[in-house]
Design an enzyme around this catalytic site. Structure first.
Site, PDB file in Angstrom:
ATOM      1  CG  ASP A  36      -2.281   1.492   0.886  1.00  0.00           C
ATOM      2  OD1 ASP A  36      -2.683   0.650   0.452  1.00  0.00           O
ATOM      3  OD2 ASP A  36      -1.649   2.188   2.150  1.00  0.00           O
ATOM      4  CD  GLU A  38      -2.608   6.525   2.130  1.00  0.00           C
ATOM      5  OE1 GLU A  38      -2.783   7.175   1.609  1.00  0.00           O
ATOM      6  OE2 GLU A  38      -2.729   5.096   2.861  1.00  0.00           O
ATOM      7  CG  HIS A 194      -7.273   7.267   4.272  1.00  0.00           C
ATOM      8  ND1 HIS A 194      -7.824   6.020   3.297  1.00  0.00           N
ATOM      9  CD2 HIS A 194      -8.827   7.499   5.049  1.00  0.00           C
ATOM     10  CE1 HIS A 194      -8.993   5.966   2.852  1.00  0.00           C
ATOM     11  NE2 HIS A 194      -9.469   6.645   3.251  1.00  0.00           N
ATOM     12  CG  ASP A 199      -5.508   1.779   4.575  1.00  0.00           C
ATOM     13  OD1 ASP A 199      -6.103   1.921   5.623  1.00  0.00           O
ATOM     14  OD2 ASP A 199      -5.350   2.613   3.972  1.00  0.00           O
TER      15      ASP A 199
END
Length: 251
Positions: A36, A38, A194, A199
């Site tokens: 994951d 961001e 988030h 996540d």
């Protein structure tokens, strides 16, 4: 009642499974790794990568997946990268806050790549495959990062992913991560969403849940080598049929 039934079926199916069905055999040489990211935008070539997390999985002797090791880092935006204010407002983080223990991309991510490659080779796999929620997005940023660093040994497949959003939509009727986890019986804390590390953990649990549920009720797919040989022989017979014996010919 349903839980007891599933446990009973799991015990019955487990006795029919190979004692050590490896990740290599189950995923045709691929090594699944949950990832994951961001980011400060949606363009992997220009927008900053802010957080990265990767998590490996192990397969037990009965062929069921479980979470293994998680690696994560907060990333210092690369020079001249784009920062979209709307993305920063959504994430609620300051991309330049050094108190977040920021690391440059090379320092943060290359050790993750190397650790994954080491685990991949230990399992006898030839390529890692990214598992992610809308995983094509994560994969695009991972490959853009490898390109920026001129790193030629990125372990991840160039375009193939296991997308937990699609899988959860099929199995649980939910595509939003929080709702899919809830449907799978996985506790999800909205205030931690988030963040790449959290996540990734949730996506890993979700993927394991989907995989193990499938394995429980459907078992393992048959080895494809013999199936391919039989199919090719069938095609060859159709293309080059054997001549009928003389006794079968009509006058």
């Amino acid at each position: 009642m349903r839980k007891n039934l599933e446990v009973t079926m799991c015990q019955e199916n487990s006795s029919q499974l190979p004692k050590r069905f490896s990740i290599k055999d189950r995923f045709r040489g691929f090594y699944p790794v949950v990832v994951d990211v961001e980011t400060a935008g949606f363009n992997p070539e220009t927008d900053a990568l802010l957080e990265v997390a990767m998590m490996t999985m192990t397969m037990d002797d009965n062929g069921y997946l479980q979470p293994d090791e998680i690696m994560s880092a907060n990333i210092r935006p690369f020079p001249n990268s784009n920062i979209e204010p709307s993305n920063i407002a959504f994430l609620g983080i300051d991309p330049f806050d050094e108190s977040r223990n920021l690391q440059d991309e090379r320092v943060a991510v290359l050790p993750m790549f190397k650790a994954i490659s080491k685990k991949m080779k230990k399992e006898g796999c030839t390529r890692a495959i990214l598992v992610g929620h809308n995983g094509f997005f994560d994969l695009s940023f991972i490959h853009a990062l490898a390109k920026r660093l001129n790193y030629k040994r990125c372990p991840f497949h160039q375009f193939t992913v296991f997308d937990t959003a699609s899988l959860a939509g099929l199995v649980y009727g939910q595509t939003v991560l929080a709702r899919a986890c809830t449907a799978a019986g996985i506790e999800f804390e909205d205030d931690k969403a988030h963040g790449a590390k959290y996540d990734t953990l949730m996506e890993c649990k979700l993927f394991c849940s989907i995989f193990n549920r499938y394995t429980l009720f459907a078992g393992f797919p048959d080895p494809i080598e013999q199936t391919l040989l039989d199919f090719r022989a069938h095609l060859k017979d159709k293309e080059y049929p054997e001549k009928a014996p003389d006794s079968c010919k009509t006058e």
